[in-house]
Design a protein around this motif. Structure first.
Motif, PDB file in Angstrom:
ATOM      1  N   LYS A 238      -2.963  12.493   4.639  1.00  0.00           N
ATOM      2  CA  LYS A 238      -2.498  12.195   3.282  1.00  0.00           C
ATOM      3  C   LYS A 238      -1.796  10.847   3.177  1.00  0.00           C
ATOM      4  N   LEU A 239      -1.520  10.205   4.303  1.00  0.00           N
ATOM      5  CA  LEU A 239      -0.742   8.970   4.307  1.00  0.00           C
ATOM      6  C   LEU A 239      -1.620   7.747   4.090  1.00  0.00           C
ATOM      7  N   ASP A 240      -1.162   6.881   3.195  1.00  0.00           N
ATOM      8  CA  ASP A 240      -1.724   5.550   3.003  1.00  0.00           C
ATOM      9  C   ASP A 240      -0.615   4.556   3.353  1.00  0.00           C
ATOM     10  N   LEU A 241      -0.685   3.955   4.534  1.00  0.00           N
ATOM     11  CA  LEU A 241       0.383   3.097   5.047  1.00  0.00           C
ATOM     12  C   LEU A 241       0.099   1.635   4.728  1.00  0.00           C
ATOM     13  N   TYR A 242       1.109   0.976   4.153  1.00  0.00           N
ATOM     14  CA  TYR A 242       1.010  -0.438   3.790  1.00  0.00           C
ATOM     15  C   TYR A 242       2.174  -1.175   4.439  1.00  0.00           C
ATOM     16  N   CYS A 243       1.871  -2.141   5.311  1.00  0.00           N
ATOM     17  CA  CYS A 243       2.913  -2.928   5.958  1.00  0.00           C
ATOM     18  C   CYS A 243       3.150  -4.202   5.146  1.00  0.00           C
ATOM     19  N   GLY A 244       4.194  -4.189   4.366  1.00  0.00           N
ATOM     20  CA  GLY A 244       4.512  -5.306   3.496  1.00  0.00           C
ATOM     21  C   GLY A 244       5.696  -4.974   2.624  1.00  0.00           C
ATOM     22  N   ASP A 245       6.021  -5.855   1.718  1.00  0.00           N
ATOM     23  CA  ASP A 245       7.169  -5.710   0.826  1.00  0.00           C
ATOM     24  C   ASP A 245       6.877  -4.673  -0.251  1.00  0.00           C
ATOM     25  N   GLY A 246       7.697  -3.643  -0.313  1.00  0.00           N
ATOM     26  CA  GLY A 246       7.470  -2.567  -1.273  1.00  0.00           C
ATOM     27  C   GLY A 246       7.596  -2.995  -2.715  1.00  0.00           C
ATOM     28  N   PHE A 247       8.529  -3.898  -3.002  1.00  0.00           N
ATOM     29  CA  PHE A 247       8.710  -4.353  -4.373  1.00  0.00           C
ATOM     30  C   PHE A 247       7.515  -5.187  -4.825  1.00  0.00           C
ATOM     31  N   GLU A 248       6.962  -5.996  -3.918  1.00  0.00           N
ATOM     32  CA  GLU A 248       5.756  -6.758  -4.245  1.00  0.00           C
ATOM     33  C   GLU A 248       4.574  -5.815  -4.453  1.00  0.00           C
ATOM     34  N   PHE A 249       4.499  -4.773  -3.644  1.00  0.00           N
ATOM     35  CA  PHE A 249       3.438  -3.781  -3.767  1.00  0.00           C
ATOM     36  C   PHE A 249       3.450  -3.142  -5.150  1.00  0.00           C
TER      37      PHE A 249
ATOM     38  N   CYS B 215       5.359   1.969   2.071  1.00  0.00           N
ATOM     39  CA  CYS B 215       5.437   0.523   2.218  1.00  0.00           C
ATOM     40  C   CYS B 215       6.613   0.177   3.129  1.00  0.00           C
ATOM     41  N   GLU B 216       6.322  -0.239   4.328  1.00  0.00           N
ATOM     42  CA  GLU B 216       7.346  -0.656   5.283  1.00  0.00           C
ATOM     43  C   GLU B 216       7.070  -2.100   5.670  1.00  0.00           C
ATOM     44  N   ILE B 217       8.056  -2.967   5.480  1.00  0.00           N
ATOM     45  CA  ILE B 217       7.840  -4.393   5.698  1.00  0.00           C
ATOM     46  C   ILE B 217       7.779  -4.768   7.171  1.00  0.00           C
TER      47      ILE B 217
END
Length: 284
Positions: free
Chosen positions: A165-176, A140-142
């Motif tokens: 193997k990577l699942d990339l999420y562009c957003g707030d890690g704490f919200e995730f 999770c990288e914002i």
């Protein structure tokens, strides 16, 4: 004050830089002093600065979240700087990435699911993928601009972004994390350096936010690990003691390790490693 001056980049403590830019405003009234739970923790690294000679500016833009600078230095290769603070150089980045990734992963008997909060340069991801037991890495990288510049200018660090193997999420890690509990064996927080908000509170010093991470980790099986890169004993001892005491209220095992990272303030970096069970985290 311009941090790029006559072929040199200089990294100032944010509180000192604010004072210089405001013509001598007192430190006591600085909005850049660190706070945690309402307690003042002083400046980030007051009274000192660090400089690197710039060979060429490769990239300099403002994202939605921060100032992003990449330059080629004369002695440390390409350098990533966020909001005026050095995040990584090609010469010494491994000494940080390896410690933060391998300490919790080697302490876990069978890490399969790993969450990385932050780490947009890709260095932690690269190290996590070296572990054969890991089946899935969620990152999770914002700030997607950080990922883009790392791919272009830091290929040795960003080599894992195309991994299956990577699942990339562009957003707030704490919200995730609020919507993804009970999913991870190891949680690694590789957030950027202290940049206080208007309240003076930094996200990684806000223990309510940290509790969100910890609640997610606590619901995993008994040997789950939580790791976070956290500052220098030479500069931030009261802050480190504060964070260790807080985590010891939740985890039976809390350890603090440190290593040399030549381009970080005081030349060292600390690592807070927590575990759900009473196990040796840093001694093996």
């Amino acid at each position: 004050m311009d941090k790029l001056h006559k072929g040199w980049f200089t990294e100032f403590s944010p509180d000192d830089l604010e004072k210089m830019n405001s013509s001598g405003e007192s430190q006591e009234s600085s909005s850049k002093l660190l706070k945690s739970d309402g307690q003042e923790m002083g400046g980030a690294w007051p009274g000192q600065a660090f400089s690197l000679q710039v060979k060429k500016v490769l990239y300099h833009e403002k994202s939605k979240y921060q100032d992003v600078l990449v330059f080629e230095s004369t002695t440390y290769g390409n350098v990533l700087v966020l909001d005026g603070i050095v995040q990584a150089t090609e010469r010494d980045e491994f000494s940080y990435q390896e410690m933060l990734a391998h300490l919790p992963l080697f302490a876990h008997p069978n890490p399969k699911r790993v969450l990385i909060i932050g780490g947009g340069d890709g260095g932690i991801l690269r190290e996590v993928l070296k572990h054969e037991t890991v089946e899935k890495v969620t990152m999770c990288e914002i700030d997607d601009m950080v990922i883009d510049v790392a791919k272009k200018f830091l290929p040795g660090m960003s080599c894992g972004f195309s991994h299956e193997k990577l699942d990339l999420y562009c957003g707030d890690g704490f919200e995730f994390l609020k919507n993804h509990k009970n999913e991870f064996d190891v949680i690694i927080t590789d957030s950027s350096d202290p940049k206080p908000r208007k309240s003076g509170e930094c996200p990684w010093l806000d223990l309510k936010l940290i509790s969100t991470v910890i609640r997610s980790a606590r619901e995993l099986f008994p040997v789950s690990k939580y790791a976070v890169g956290r500052e220098s004993v030479w500069l931030h001892l009261p802050l480190i003691a504060h964070l260790v005491a807080f985590n010891r209220k939740i985890f039976p095992t809390v350890n603090y390790a440190q290593s040399i990272v030549s381009t970080y303030p005081s030349g060292s970096m600390g690592y807070l490693i927590c575990a759900k069970s009473e196990v040796s985290v840093c001694d093996d």
